[in-house]
Design a protein around this motif. Sequence first.
Motif, mmCIF file in Angstrom:
data_model
loop_
_atom_site.group_PDB
_atom_site.id
_atom_site.type_symbol
_atom_site.label_atom_id
_atom_site.label_comp_id
_atom_site.label_asym_id
_atom_site.label_seq_id
_atom_site.Cartn_x
_atom_site.Cartn_y
_atom_site.Cartn_z
ATOM 1 N N ASP A 46 -4.243 13.562 5.720
ATOM 2 C CA ASP A 46 -4.300 12.202 5.162
ATOM 3 C C ASP A 46 -4.958 12.169 3.795
ATOM 4 O OD1 ASP A 46 -3.085 10.949 7.375
ATOM 5 O OD2 ASP A 46 -4.980 11.086 8.503
ATOM 6 N N TYR A 51 -4.156 7.045 -2.923
ATOM 7 C CA TYR A 51 -3.705 5.797 -2.312
ATOM 8 C C TYR A 51 -3.642 4.731 -3.406
ATOM 9 C CZ TYR A 51 -4.316 7.732 2.356
ATOM 10 O OH TYR A 51 -4.198 8.482 3.490
ATOM 11 N N LYS A 66 0.860 5.846 -0.385
ATOM 12 C CA LYS A 66 0.143 7.119 -0.389
ATOM 13 C C LYS A 66 1.006 8.135 -1.129
ATOM 14 C CE LYS A 66 -1.303 10.949 2.540
ATOM 15 N NZ LYS A 66 -1.270 11.543 3.893
ATOM 16 N N TRP A 85 0.855 -1.185 0.000
ATOM 17 C CA TRP A 85 0.000 0.000 0.000
ATOM 18 C C TRP A 85 0.902 1.250 0.000
ATOM 19 C CZ3 TRP A 85 -5.209 0.228 -0.478
ATOM 20 C CH2 TRP A 85 -5.940 -0.966 -0.316
ATOM 21 N N TYR A 139 -1.819 3.289 9.795
ATOM 22 C CA TYR A 139 -2.474 2.462 8.787
ATOM 23 C C TYR A 139 -2.377 0.995 9.199
ATOM 24 C CZ TYR A 139 -1.704 6.771 6.180
ATOM 25 O OH TYR A 139 -1.679 8.069 5.796
ATOM 26 N N ASP A 170 -5.540 2.614 -8.081
ATOM 27 C CA ASP A 170 -5.446 3.863 -7.329
ATOM 28 C C ASP A 170 -6.845 4.350 -6.974
ATOM 29 O OD1 ASP A 170 -2.718 3.751 -7.761
ATOM 30 O OD2 ASP A 170 -2.858 4.944 -9.616
#
Length: 523
Positions: free
Chosen positions: A485, A489, A454, A452, A465, A503
């Motif tokens: 935040d 992602y 960001k 994962w 997370y 995405d």
Amino acid sequence: MTGKSTPETPTCSPEETASESAKVPTAEPSGRAAASEPTGDEQVPTPQEPAPQAQAPAPPTAPTKPAPPNAGERDGQMGGRRHGREWREVLPLNLFTFPASLSDIPGAPLLLAVEDVSDSSVTVSWEPPETLGRLGLQGYVLELRREGASEWVSVNTRPVMVTQQTLRNLALGDKFLLRVAAVSSAGAGPAAVLDQPIHIQKTVEAPKIRVPRHLRQTYIRQVGESVNLQIPFQGNPKPQASWTHNGHSLDTQRVSVRTGAQDSILFIRSARRSDSGCYELTVQLEGLEAKATINILVIEKPGPPSSLRLLDVWGCNAALEWTPPQDTGNTELLGYTQWFTVLERYHPTTCTISDLIMGNSYSFRIFSENLCGLSASAAFTKELAHIQKAGIVAKPKGFVERDFSEAPSFTQPLADHTSTPGYSTQLFCSVRASPKVDCSAPLFPGLAKIIWMKNKMDIQGDPKYRALSEQGICTLEIRKPGPFDSGVYTCKAINGLGEASVDCRLEVKGQEKPPVLLDKMTR
């Protein structure tokens, strides 16, 4: 009897009249109409003194008017007063006399006929007359005259409205005529008389045998069992019943017969094979007869087959042969049964047994079978059937293992999401790969790994997370997100065959609430 009633003087004394009336049978009205009920002023009280005998007036030469009530004749009755009470006496039809016009008197009843005759009763019926008269119909009077007598005797003491009557308590041998006339207040009309006299005689009912359903086919019993046949029959008077066995009289020492008024019973306590055959019941009554046939078969278990031998053995097969038993148990064989039920109810006397196991040896026995069951003993083969092993080498087919490895591919992509500050949110996607994906698995050839990111930055190891993966469903949980935040992602799946990524954009709207401090207030 004519259209006008003429008076007739009785020729017998009062004692003879009483004795004659005692012989009149009892009449019961039945059928099509209810009998007229007498009114209160028409009741007939018993007179205390004998009634004076009516005198016959001279025949009228011209139509005259009806006599007044004080003349003692009214509605076909004679009456008077005794000790202050009025009384009336009902007269028989042959004593009616009414000087009235023909239009006042009803016509003769129609279609007088006998409905039924038995040995003690007779039923007659008729139809109403065509003309009922101006004064209406009061009922009908039925009269009887025995053979050899000249007087007609009334069966019913007063007129009845029914058109069917039954005379009971008649004696055998009685022979008589019947007539019926319609009555109104003006008098009795002409009578309808039967064409032929009625003869009461003994009724003969032709004999008839009713064979029960289970005896209409061959009745099978085993040796030693009892035989009990109950055959109902009909006939009046009681008919004579007799039994025969194969055309001959019964053996009274072994077979007993009891015959009643409605059935005949044949009983054998312990049946033998010799009791098999055709039994005939004959019922006779005054030259009439009826017959019924019952077939009985007494059986027992058959004997065993004989001369059983093994003909040949080849491969996984064995051929057998035998001869039928000498005693079939007095019935047809249903077949033969072998050990371990290789064949069941097999009719031929030769057979081939297949699919035997190589390396084994087999022995065979044969039973005979009929309706009673298997024979008490069996025939055995003297030799064993040896199934030889063949030099067979198993050659298994080569198995090609299929490769189910598959490069990662996302079956459900990430979706853009909007969240509120301070509330945890989750991102979902699904991926397909072989072997299955694992967020914590190291990257080795053939194994899949989930990463994962960001804004293109790896976020693994960040306590904010938490990444989960189960059955191909990948989840990223963001704990209490803030405006910082927000961003793009990415979920990336990698294995030795390739990689795939999806995405989504997360937007956290609103201001993050500042923490609230609670001070303790003291006094």
